[in-house]
Design a protein around this motif. Structure first.
Motif, PDB file in Angstrom:
ATOM      1  N   UNK A   1       0.834  -1.207   0.000  1.00 26.85           N
ATOM      2  CA  UNK A   1       0.000   0.000   0.000  1.00 26.85           C
ATOM      3  C   UNK A   1       0.862   1.248   0.000  1.00 26.85           C
ATOM      4  N   UNK A   2       1.970   1.209   0.760  1.00 30.23           N
ATOM      5  CA  UNK A   2       2.878   2.352   0.766  1.00 30.23           C
ATOM      6  C   UNK A   2       3.508   2.588  -0.590  1.00 30.23           C
ATOM      7  N   UNK A   3       3.851   1.504  -1.291  1.00 35.57           N
ATOM      8  CA  UNK A   3       4.401   1.653  -2.640  1.00 35.57           C
ATOM      9  C   UNK A   3       3.391   2.316  -3.571  1.00 35.57           C
ATOM     10  N   UNK A   4       2.118   1.947  -3.429  1.00 36.70           N
ATOM     11  CA  UNK A   4       1.077   2.567  -4.253  1.00 36.70           C
ATOM     12  C   UNK A   4       0.964   4.053  -3.946  1.00 36.70           C
ATOM     13  N   UNK A   5       0.949   4.391  -2.649  1.00 36.87           N
ATOM     14  CA  UNK A   5       0.869   5.800  -2.258  1.00 36.87           C
ATOM     15  C   UNK A   5       2.106   6.563  -2.744  1.00 36.87           C
ATOM     16  N   UNK A   6       3.258   5.945  -2.630  1.00 35.60           N
ATOM     17  CA  UNK A   6       4.514   6.575  -3.043  1.00 35.60           C
ATOM     18  C   UNK A   6       4.520   6.851  -4.540  1.00 35.60           C
ATOM     19  N   UNK A   7       3.967   5.917  -5.331  1.00 35.61           N
ATOM     20  CA  UNK A   7       4.025   6.037  -6.790  1.00 35.61           C
ATOM     21  C   UNK A   7       2.889   6.860  -7.376  1.00 35.61           C
ATOM     22  N   UNK A   8       1.735   6.874  -6.705  1.00 35.13           N
ATOM     23  CA  UNK A   8       0.563   7.533  -7.290  1.00 35.13           C
ATOM     24  C   UNK A   8       0.022   8.670  -6.441  1.00 35.13           C
ATOM     25  N   UNK A   9       0.340   8.678  -5.152  1.00 32.29           N
ATOM     26  CA  UNK A   9      -0.252   9.663  -4.257  1.00 32.29           C
ATOM     27  C   UNK A   9      -1.681   9.341  -3.883  1.00 32.29           C
ATOM     28  N   UNK A  10      -2.173   8.159  -4.240  1.00 31.74           N
ATOM     29  CA  UNK A  10      -3.562   7.765  -3.992  1.00 31.74           C
ATOM     30  C   UNK A  10      -3.623   6.537  -3.096  1.00 31.74           C
ATOM     31  N   UNK A  11      -4.613   6.508  -2.213  1.00 30.52           N
ATOM     32  CA  UNK A  11      -4.920   5.283  -1.478  1.00 30.52           C
ATOM     33  C   UNK A  11      -6.406   4.949  -1.579  1.00 30.52           C
ATOM     34  N   UNK A  12      -7.147   5.719  -2.377  1.00 29.20           N
ATOM     35  CA  UNK A  12      -8.569   5.466  -2.617  1.00 29.20           C
ATOM     36  C   UNK A  12      -8.680   4.453  -3.743  1.00 29.20           C
ATOM     37  N   UNK A  13      -9.191   3.264  -3.429  1.00 27.50           N
ATOM     38  CA  UNK A  13      -9.295   2.214  -4.437  1.00 27.50           C
ATOM     39  C   UNK A  13     -10.136   2.634  -5.628  1.00 27.50           C
ATOM     40  N   UNK A  14     -11.124   3.479  -5.423  1.00 29.33           N
ATOM     41  CA  UNK A  14     -11.976   3.918  -6.526  1.00 29.33           C
ATOM     42  C   UNK A  14     -11.223   4.758  -7.550  1.00 29.33           C
ATOM     43  N   UNK A  15     -10.030   5.220  -7.228  1.00 29.08           N
ATOM     44  CA  UNK A  15      -9.234   6.032  -8.148  1.00 29.08           C
ATOM     45  C   UNK A  15      -7.989   5.290  -8.652  1.00 29.08           C
ATOM     46  N   UNK A  16      -7.882   4.017  -8.322  1.00 31.88           N
ATOM     47  CA  UNK A  16      -6.736   3.230  -8.781  1.00 31.88           C
ATOM     48  C   UNK A  16      -7.143   2.309  -9.922  1.00 31.88           C
ATOM     49  N   UNK A  17      -6.262   1.401 -10.288  1.00 30.93           N
ATOM     50  CA  UNK A  17      -6.517   0.468 -11.374  1.00 30.93           C
ATOM     51  C   UNK A  17      -5.361   0.440 -12.356  1.00 30.93           C
ATOM     52  N   UNK A  18      -5.145  -0.731 -12.968  1.00 30.74           N
ATOM     53  CA  UNK A  18      -4.123  -0.850 -13.998  1.00 30.74           C
ATOM     54  C   UNK A  18      -2.696  -0.787 -13.498  1.00 30.74           C
ATOM     55  N   UNK A  19      -2.466  -0.926 -12.199  1.00 34.62           N
ATOM     56  CA  UNK A  19      -1.113  -0.762 -11.667  1.00 34.62           C
ATOM     57  C   UNK A  19      -0.225  -1.973 -11.942  1.00 34.62           C
ATOM     58  N   UNK A  20      -0.800  -3.114 -12.311  1.00 26.88           N
ATOM     59  CA  UNK A  20       0.019  -4.305 -12.560  1.00 26.88           C
ATOM     60  C   UNK A  20       1.004  -4.087 -13.704  1.00 26.88           C
TER      61      UNK A  20
END
Length: 670
Positions: A360-379
């Motif tokens: 989760x920290x890597x996601x926040x670090x890379x995108x600035x987002x932790x809201x699942x509704x605004x994520x996707x396609x990160x694989x």
């Protein structure tokens, strides 16, 4: 020095050295140097814990204490027993991995002098809690851990106002925990005539005194562990803390509550009445079910993981409670299986929950987002993080061949084979526990399918997700170490379970072959090799067909001349975390009590024409809303009323002082 005393001294020196490095190192090198020193601190904790776990500890470290006026106080002793060694090694491993991750992750206040110094204080506090052999050193280490984590939680208070509120809640709850523990140990110490755990154990405190101490200690340890209804700090604090701190708090700090309760019921207190186990089991089942329900509908990724921690700790406490009940009923062999399951669950949760928070920290670090509704396609843009988070999600969902599967398998074996024919309480509670654990497992699977699928698959739902990138090398290495732990614990349950069973004096846990585990008490066998072969039989044909299809018909990006009035696919056509969880919200509507708002806007030309419709649904914490918020309002009201007393009159203040003195003298005289 013996192995344990030398190891504890090394941890104290490493912590002090880390604080000095954090203060003196230049800003550009601070994270590298201080983070590396914290890694060394964690490794020292792992080594010391393993030495203690396998019974080669020695006398430990003794710290003489002298008070004025000739007051006699027992020396402080840091000497972990075998159970303490398990939890010291666990805390050290988590501290080492999260420190390595923090080298690349920490920035801003988390990478400041105070940030790294507080992390060292926090880590050494966690590692010394299971080393304490007396109440005073236990409480000192406990408070050290609390102070360090509170400072770390405040890291981003200037950037986000939510951090201040989360820290206030955390500080209040953690000090409530401390006060309850202080009262519980005071009751035991007064009855036993000493503060050392050996003295308390030898005194054999029983009867009403033991029950009072149990309730106080249960309240203190449950608050730190995050059991319902004293869990409210978890979903507030974990999302706002830096992610490597969140990982350490969730994977290691809450386990100190588990360790404390095991210490109380297995060592300090003699076997108690059945209602001890019944009370703990009710709290544990409520925590497991409520935690996973809240996690299943959460859209904030770190909040989801925080509620999942409540669920996991609930399962650990289910195992402890069942062990207490079965021992009270004379079913020692199955009780030993339950105790082993509790330690397996604790170790498993530490592995996959560390990885989940780091992901989760890597996601926040890379995108600035932790809201699942605004994520996707990160694989596609974060392949290593995607792999790591996927393995952690499998572990959290307790699927073969991960650590979560082996641990929950052992828990279910103890629940199913517990003999309740001659005990009414067991006859009622064990089937209920099986049903709750089964429901929890199903909801956990849905929750982590949502967490992984919405975040990493399909198309990006925001520009931030579309422009994500893989994180730095230290962060990736830390996550891959956790991947190895999650898979390794799942592939070698036999040696791990046998080692953990010896730490609590459990018999009947046998290693089968090299990696498998056998539980003769419940006539059960888990062979990870067979599970791997079965998985290969299922997966290999699927992968072969997929590879052949991909080679025969490679993927092509084409623009359709006509797409039925729109594009072929867009993020608006995909499930979001909110829509995925909507059926669960409707099914569990009474328990979750969601707030729904429907706003219909009409066209200017006519009120019969609808311009647009906006629907908003919010699921909040029912316990916080119905219990704590009214309590906070009452306390604030009392505080406002008390301010009227402070009118500046010196005569009134002298009167208050005199009245207080008289009351104290009356109480002392009585």
């Amino acid at each position: 020095m013996s192995g344990v005393s030398g190891g504890i001294a090394a941890q104290l020196l490493a912590a002090g050295g880390t604080v000095l490095v954090a203060i003196l190192a230049p800003a550009r090198l601070r994270s590298l140097l201080a983070g590396s020193a914290c890694v060394a601190l964690g490794i020292a904790g792992v080594a010391t814990g393993l030495v203690a776990m396998f019974g080669a500890g020695g006398a430990g470290l003794r710290i003489p204490v002298a008070l004025p006026l000739g007051v006699s106080v027992e020396p402080l002793v840091l000497a972990p027993d075998r159970l303490g060694g398990v939890f010291m090694a666990l805390a050290g491993a988590v501290a080492a991995v999260t420190s390595l991750y923090g080298i690349g992750y920490a920035r801003g206040a988390a990478a400041s002098r105070s940030g790294w110094a507080a992390f060292a204080v926090f880590a050494v506090g966690m590692q010394l809690v299971p080393a304490a052999s007396d109440a005073v050193s236990f409480l000192a280490a406990w408070e050290t851990m609390a102070i360090g984590s509170t400072v770390l939680l405040l890291a981003d208070h200037e950037a986000r106002s939510e951090v201040v509120r989360a820290t206030q809640w955390y500080a209040v709850m953690t000090h409530a925990s401390f006060l309850l523990l202080l009262a519980g140990f005071a009751v035991l110490g007064a009855e036993a005539g000493g503060t050392s755990f050996a003295t308390i154990e030898a005194a054999g405190v029983s009867g009403g005194t033991a029950s009072v101490a149990f309730v106080l200690l249960l309240g203190g340890f449950a608050t730190k562990a995050g059991l319902v209804p004293v869990h409210v700090w978890l979903p507030l604090a974990h999302p706002e803390a830096p992610s490597h701190v969140s990982a350490a708090m969730s994977a290691a700090m809450v386990k100190m509550g588990v360790y404390g309760l095991l210490l109380a019921v297995l060592r300090l207190l003699p076997p108690g009445p059945a209602w001890w186990g019944v009370l703990l089991l009710c709290l544990a089942l409520a925590s497991a079910l409520y935690g996973i329900l809240q996690a299943s509908v959460a859209t904030d990724l770190k909040r989801l993981l925080a509620y999942s921690t409540t669920e996991n700790v609930g399962l650990i406490m289910v195992a402890v409670a069942v062990a207490l009940l079965l021992r009270g009923a004379g079913d020692e062999p199955v009780a030993d299986v339950a105790l082993t399951a509790a330690l397996l669950l604790a170790l498993s949760h530490a592995a996959f929950k560390t990885l989940l928070f780091l992901g989760a920290g890597a996601i926040v670090h890379a995108t600035g987002e932790r809201d699942l509704d605004r994520l996707g396609g990160l694989a596609r843009v974060m392949p290593t993080t995607s792999l790591a988070f996927g393995v952690a999600a499998l572990g959290a969902a307790a699927l073969p061949v991960t650590s979560g599967f082996a641990a929950e398998w052992a828990l279910l074996q103890s629940l199913i084979h517990g003999d309740g024919r001659d005990n009414v309480a067991l006859a009622i509670l064990l089937p209920v526990a099986v049903a709750v654990v089964a429901l929890t497992a199903g909801l956990a699977l849905l929750t982590f399918v949502k967490a992984y699928g919405i975040a990493f698959l399909a198309r990006p739902r925001s520009d931030a997700a579309a422009h994500g990138h893989e994180v730095g090398s230290s962060m990736r290495v830390a996550m891959l170490l956790c991947v190895a732990a999650v898979v390794g614990l799942g592939l070698a349950p036999g040696p791990v379970a046998a080692g953990l069973a010896s730490a609590v004096g459990a018999d009947g846990i046998q290693v089968v072959g090299v990696l498998g585990v056998s539980l003769p008490a419940v006539d059960a066998l888990l062979d990870p090799v067979s599970l791997v072969l079965l998985a290969a039989v299922v997966l290999v044909p699927v992968l072969v067909v997929h590879a052949a299809s991909a080679r025969r018909a490679p993927r092509r990006d084409v623009d359709l001349a006509w797409g039925c009035g729109g594009v072929r696919a867009s993020p608006r056509m995909q499930y979001t975390a909110t829509s995925y969880a909507e059926p669960l919200v409707r099914v569990f509507d009474d328990a979750l009590q969601p707030r729904r708002d429907l706003l219909v806007s009409h066209a200017d030309e006519s009120r019969y024409l609808v311009s647009h419709v906006r629907f908003r649904q919010q699921v909040t914490d029912v316990v916080a809303d119905r219990v704590y918020e009214p309590l906070v309002r009452i306390v604030l009201g009392v505080g406002e009323a008390a301010r009227r007393i402070q009118n500046g009159s010196i005569h009134r203040y002298l009167g208050f002082s005199f009245t207080a003195l008289v009351l104290v003298l009356m109480v002392v005289t009585w």
